[in-house]
Design a protein around this motif. Structure first.
Motif, PDB file in Angstrom:
ATOM      1  N   THR A 117       0.860  -1.188   0.000  1.00 33.63           N
ATOM      2  CA  THR A 117       0.000   0.000   0.000  1.00 33.63           C
ATOM      3  C   THR A 117       0.894   1.234   0.000  1.00 33.63           C
ATOM      4  N   ALA A 118       0.286   2.403  -0.132  1.00 33.65           N
ATOM      5  CA  ALA A 118       1.068   3.647  -0.133  1.00 33.65           C
ATOM      6  C   ALA A 118       1.674   3.878   1.247  1.00 33.65           C
ATOM      7  N   HIS A 119       2.905   4.399   1.290  1.00 35.58           N
ATOM      8  CA  HIS A 119       3.491   4.817   2.569  1.00 35.58           C
ATOM      9  C   HIS A 119       2.634   5.945   3.128  1.00 35.58           C
ATOM     10  N   VAL A 142      -4.780  13.334   1.112  1.00 39.53           N
ATOM     11  CA  VAL A 142      -5.159  13.607   2.499  1.00 39.53           C
ATOM     12  C   VAL A 142      -6.478  12.909   2.789  1.00 39.53           C
ATOM     13  N   LYS A 143      -6.468  12.001   3.772  1.00 38.78           N
ATOM     14  CA  LYS A 143      -7.661  11.189   4.040  1.00 38.78           C
ATOM     15  C   LYS A 143      -8.126  11.317   5.485  1.00 38.78           C
ATOM     16  N   ASP A 144      -9.364  11.718   5.648  1.00 42.66           N
ATOM     17  CA  ASP A 144      -9.979  11.687   6.977  1.00 42.66           C
ATOM     18  C   ASP A 144      -9.909  10.247   7.475  1.00 42.66           C
ATOM     19  N   GLY A 152     -14.216  12.200   2.391  1.00 33.63           N
ATOM     20  CA  GLY A 152     -13.051  12.222   3.273  1.00 33.63           C
ATOM     21  C   GLY A 152     -11.702  12.364   2.589  1.00 33.63           C
ATOM     22  N   VAL A 153     -11.655  12.081   1.268  1.00 39.02           N
ATOM     23  CA  VAL A 153     -10.351  12.043   0.597  1.00 39.02           C
ATOM     24  C   VAL A 153     -10.180  13.258  -0.306  1.00 39.02           C
ATOM     25  N   VAL A 154      -9.059  13.957  -0.154  1.00 39.40           N
ATOM     26  CA  VAL A 154      -8.733  15.051  -1.062  1.00 39.40           C
ATOM     27  C   VAL A 154      -7.384  14.739  -1.706  1.00 39.40           C
ATOM     28  N   GLU A 175      -0.738  10.364   2.710  1.00 36.39           N
ATOM     29  CA  GLU A 175       0.034   9.284   2.082  1.00 36.39           C
ATOM     30  C   GLU A 175       0.604   9.656   0.736  1.00 36.39           C
ATOM     31  N   GLU A 176       1.482   8.813   0.313  1.00 34.62           N
ATOM     32  CA  GLU A 176       2.144   8.898  -0.975  1.00 34.62           C
ATOM     33  C   GLU A 176       1.096   8.775  -2.092  1.00 34.62           C
ATOM     34  N   TYR A 177       1.292   9.532  -3.168  1.00 36.45           N
ATOM     35  CA  TYR A 177       0.387   9.465  -4.321  1.00 36.45           C
ATOM     36  C   TYR A 177       0.712   8.220  -5.151  1.00 36.45           C
ATOM     37  N   LEU A 178      -0.339   7.476  -5.513  1.00 30.76           N
ATOM     38  CA  LEU A 178      -0.150   6.265  -6.319  1.00 30.76           C
ATOM     39  C   LEU A 178      -0.620   6.551  -7.741  1.00 30.76           C
ATOM     40  N   ALA A 179       0.273   6.403  -8.714  1.00 25.77           N
ATOM     41  CA  ALA A 179      -0.096   6.652 -10.114  1.00 25.77           C
ATOM     42  C   ALA A 179      -0.402   5.329 -10.795  1.00 25.77           C
ATOM     43  N   PRO A 181      -3.821   3.018 -13.225  1.00 28.89           N
ATOM     44  CA  PRO A 181      -5.262   2.770 -13.258  1.00 28.89           C
ATOM     45  C   PRO A 181      -5.760   2.123 -11.972  1.00 28.89           C
ATOM     46  N   GLU A 182      -7.006   2.461 -11.629  1.00 26.42           N
ATOM     47  CA  GLU A 182      -7.608   1.907 -10.408  1.00 26.42           C
ATOM     48  C   GLU A 182      -8.609   0.831 -10.763  1.00 26.42           C
ATOM     49  N   ILE A 183      -8.628  -0.234  -9.961  1.00 25.20           N
ATOM     50  CA  ILE A 183      -9.654  -1.259 -10.135  1.00 25.20           C
ATOM     51  C   ILE A 183     -10.244  -1.624  -8.773  1.00 25.20           C
ATOM     52  N   PHE A 203     -16.100   4.589 -12.042  1.00 26.77           N
ATOM     53  CA  PHE A 203     -15.782   5.958 -12.489  1.00 26.77           C
ATOM     54  C   PHE A 203     -16.215   6.917 -11.400  1.00 26.77           C
ATOM     55  N   LYS A 204     -15.239   7.492 -10.690  1.00 24.58           N
ATOM     56  CA  LYS A 204     -15.564   8.254  -9.478  1.00 24.58           C
ATOM     57  C   LYS A 204     -15.896   9.722  -9.728  1.00 24.58           C
ATOM     58  N   ARG A 205     -15.323  10.293 -10.801  1.00 24.70           N
ATOM     59  CA  ARG A 205     -15.567  11.724 -11.027  1.00 24.70           C
ATOM     60  C   ARG A 205     -16.936  11.963 -11.656  1.00 24.70           C
ATOM     61  N   PRO A 213     -16.048  16.928  -9.497  1.00 20.34           N
ATOM     62  CA  PRO A 213     -15.805  16.427  -8.138  1.00 20.34           C
ATOM     63  C   PRO A 213     -15.891  14.908  -8.023  1.00 20.34           C
ATOM     64  N   ASN A 214     -15.299  14.374  -6.956  1.00 21.81           N
ATOM     65  CA  ASN A 214     -15.430  12.959  -6.630  1.00 21.81           C
ATOM     66  C   ASN A 214     -16.864  12.657  -6.230  1.00 21.81           C
ATOM     67  N   THR A 215     -17.337  11.472  -6.621  1.00 23.04           N
ATOM     68  CA  THR A 215     -18.703  11.074  -6.272  1.00 23.04           C
ATOM     69  C   THR A 215     -18.646   9.679  -5.653  1.00 23.04           C
ATOM     70  N   VAL A 271      -2.714  -1.232  -2.519  1.00 27.09           N
ATOM     71  CA  VAL A 271      -4.068  -0.997  -2.005  1.00 27.09           C
ATOM     72  C   VAL A 271      -4.272   0.498  -1.773  1.00 27.09           C
ATOM     73  N   ILE A 272      -5.334   1.042  -2.351  1.00 31.76           N
ATOM     74  CA  ILE A 272      -5.723   2.437  -2.105  1.00 31.76           C
ATOM     75  C   ILE A 272      -6.632   2.492  -0.887  1.00 31.76           C
ATOM     76  N   GLU A 273      -7.545   1.546  -0.796  1.00 30.85           N
ATOM     77  CA  GLU A 273      -8.475   1.544   0.337  1.00 30.85           C
ATOM     78  C   GLU A 273      -9.142   0.182   0.439  1.00 30.85           C
ATOM     79  N   PHE A 274      -9.649  -0.097   1.633  1.00 28.88           N
ATOM     80  CA  PHE A 274     -10.549  -1.234   1.815  1.00 28.88           C
ATOM     81  C   PHE A 274     -11.922  -0.718   2.181  1.00 28.88           C
TER      82      PHE A 274
HETATM   83  P1  AMP Z   1     -11.510   6.721  -1.425  1.00 35.72           P
HETATM   84  O1  AMP Z   1     -12.575   7.623  -0.871  1.00 35.72           O
HETATM   85  O2  AMP Z   1     -10.579   6.172  -0.415  1.00 35.72           O
HETATM   86  O3  AMP Z   1     -12.083   5.746  -2.410  1.00 35.72           O
HETATM   87  O4  AMP Z   1     -10.607   7.647  -2.335  1.00 35.72           O
HETATM   88  C1  AMP Z   1     -11.194   8.386  -3.349  1.00 35.72           C
HETATM   89  C2  AMP Z   1     -10.257   8.449  -4.520  1.00 35.72           C
HETATM   90  O5  AMP Z   1      -9.088   9.177  -4.184  1.00 35.72           O
HETATM   91  C3  AMP Z   1      -9.723   7.124  -4.997  1.00 35.72           C
HETATM   92  O6  AMP Z   1     -10.598   6.430  -5.826  1.00 35.72           O
HETATM   93  C4  AMP Z   1      -8.499   7.553  -5.752  1.00 35.72           C
HETATM   94  O7  AMP Z   1      -8.840   8.006  -7.039  1.00 35.72           O
HETATM   95  C5  AMP Z   1      -8.004   8.706  -4.946  1.00 35.72           C
HETATM   96  N1  AMP Z   1      -6.914   8.257  -4.079  1.00 35.72           N
HETATM   97  C6  AMP Z   1      -6.990   7.777  -2.825  1.00 35.72           C
HETATM   98  N2  AMP Z   1      -5.776   7.449  -2.356  1.00 35.72           N
HETATM   99  C7  AMP Z   1      -4.891   7.731  -3.332  1.00 35.72           C
HETATM  100  C8  AMP Z   1      -3.477   7.616  -3.461  1.00 35.72           C
HETATM  101  N3  AMP Z   1      -2.694   7.194  -2.458  1.00 35.72           N
HETATM  102  N4  AMP Z   1      -2.914   7.995  -4.623  1.00 35.72           N
HETATM  103  C9  AMP Z   1      -3.680   8.457  -5.652  1.00 35.72           C
HETATM  104  N5  AMP Z   1      -5.016   8.601  -5.588  1.00 35.72           N
HETATM  105  C10 AMP Z   1      -5.613   8.249  -4.448  1.00 35.72           C
END
Ligand code: AMP
Ligand code: GLY
Length: 414
Positions: A117-119, A142-144, A152-154, A175-179, A181-183, A203-205, A213-215, A271-274
């Motif tokens: 996962t990201a540091h 930045v994640k709440d 919560g995520v910016v 955390e570190e930015y992860l570049a 594609p997301e699945i 598709f989150k946007r 914005p994120n949805t 892993v971006i999130e669980f």
């Molecule tokens: P989440 O609410 O945790 O699903 O995060 C919303 C979105 O923020 C994710 O679908 C990603 O597009 C983006 N995101 C979250 N964490 C990262 C990360 N470490 N690096 C890049 N994008 C991220």
């Protein structure tokens, strides 16, 4: 088997359809459900936040299985209340649902389980926040720490915006930015075994071209022809199985659906999130593709009986497109009259945020309907979904026109 399903969105409508299609399901009850679900199950006006009322309903109905859809009741401990009362429950305990309820907790489990996962740093003070931001640099993530209903995520290049968001959180994970594609890849677990499902992409946007914005999610598709062939196996070995083993070793086994949001980076999967529940709208493409009878599958997971289970999939593609209310996600307009046309072959209209008012169907949420099309390939599935969504009338509503577009073009080129 009598089943109680908890929730009221498009995800629950898709789950209801899947449960209902299994001959083992003799009665399906949903609390609180929605007008779409009411056409295939008995709905009960019970709030998802009322643990005791949900348990009382399960007792009154004498159900054999309770399936929990949304994260809020899981994090509130509804599965514990139900299990104490003797019910088989598909959904993690309050302790195991912390994988979604606290980003810091999830990071700790991933660290102990050796899951990539990201540091990150978890911070509570401005001085710590600033050090963390400057350690990683832009883009800032930045994640709440806690549940924030998708807000919560910016992710931003602007340090001031990142800092301002971090300061609104009691506890924040930077955390570190992860570049890459997301699945989304889900696993169904009985606490010891975990069966990976097929991957989907969400598709989150809000707008075409991944703008806006994120949805909660504007659409999804499956399968992912472009993803590496071994993505399911690799995610099972590096992510899903170690997480389930670690949760069991901690004495808080995870029973239910483990949602892994992954980035496919140049350095491998991360892993971006669980999440501790099915994704919405990914469920609206996965359940129509799943051949394995759903009610029996979730019952086996809830009763520690997945040792010999395997999942089977339809060799068809599915695309789902969300019809959102005007103003979504910031301030969706509710109460609009929805006019539906009769369903078309190989499509399904799932209700996400609707309410019945006499003879009228009204919008009652940001995401109003989710339309799934199935087909021999993504192009056919898209055509069907878009044909249906383009005929639905709801003033001010909108939808993305590019769900699965790139993947369908790439598939044709293969
Ligand atoms: P989440 O609410 O945790 O699903 O995060 C919303 C979105 O923020 C994710 O679908 C990603 O597009 C983006 N995101 C979250 N964490 C990262 C990360 N470490 N690096 C890049 N994008 C991220
Ligand atoms: N589709 C994203 C989620 O369910 O959280």
């Amino acid at each position: 088997m009598k089943i109680l399903l908890v929730g009221s969105g498009g995800r629950e409508h898709a789950l209801a359809l899947g449960l209902q299609a299994d001959a083992a399901c003799t009665e399906l009850h949903v609390a609180p459900g929605n007008p779409g679900i009411a056409t295939i199950a008995t709905i009960h006006p019970v709030a998802v936040t009322d643990n005791d009322a949900i348990c009382d309903l399960a007792t009154k109905l004498e159900v054999d299985l309770v399936v929990i859809g949304p994260e809020v009741p899981l994090v509130n401990g509804v599965a514990d209340v139900l299990r104490s009362a003797g019910f088989a429950v598909f959904g993690p305990s309050k302790a195991a649902a912390q994988l979604e309820g606290s980003k810091d907790f999830a990071k700790g489990v991933m660290r102990d389980a050796g899951v990539p996962t990201a540091h990150s740093f978890t911070c509570t003070k401005q001085s710590e926040i600033e050090i963390a931001l400057d350690t990683f640099g832009a883009p800032y993530v930045v994640k709440d720490d806690g549940l924030a209903a998708g807000k919560g995520v910016v992710v931003t290049d602007d340090r001031d915006v990142a800092l301002a968001h971090a300061l609104t959180c009691t506890r924040v994970v930077i955390e570190e930015y992860l570049a890459g594609p997301e699945i989304s890849l889900f696993g169904i677990s009985d606490g010891r075994n975990i069966l990976p499902m097929q991957p989907a992409q969400d598709f989150k946007r809000a707008f075409d071209g991944d703008l806006g914005p994120n949805t909660g999610g504007m659409g999804a598709y499956s399968p992912l022809a472009w993803a590496p062939d071994d993505i399911v196996e690799e995610t099972y070995e590096k992510v899903l199985a170690p997480m389930i083993a670690e949760m069991a070793a901690r004495g808080t086994p995870f029973v239910g659906l483990l949602y892994a949001g992954l980035a496919l980076t140049d350095d491998g999967i991360r892993v971006i999130e669980f999440n501790a529940r099915f994704g919405d709208p990914e469920t609206q493409v996965l359940i129509p593709r799943l051949v394995t009878p759903l009610a029996t599958l979730l019952y086996k997971a809830a009763t520690d009986d997945l040792d010999d289970e395997v999942l089977h999939w339809r060799d068809e593609s599915a695309v789902t497109v969300v019809l959102a209310a005007g103003g979504y996600p910031e301030s969706p307009k509710t109460g609009g009259v929805i006019t539906l046309k009769p369903a078309v072959e190989k499509t399904q209209i799932f209700h996400s945020g609707t309410t019945q008012d006499g003879a009228s169907l009204l919008s009652s949420g940001g995401r109003v309907l989710t339309i799934t099309g199935m087909g021999a390939d993504l192009t056919e599935a898209r055509d069907r979904a878009y044909r249906v969504i383009s005929q639905i009338a709801l003033e001010g509503s909108f939808y993305r026109s590019d769900i699965a577009l790139n993947a369908s073009v790439a598939e044709k080129g293969n």
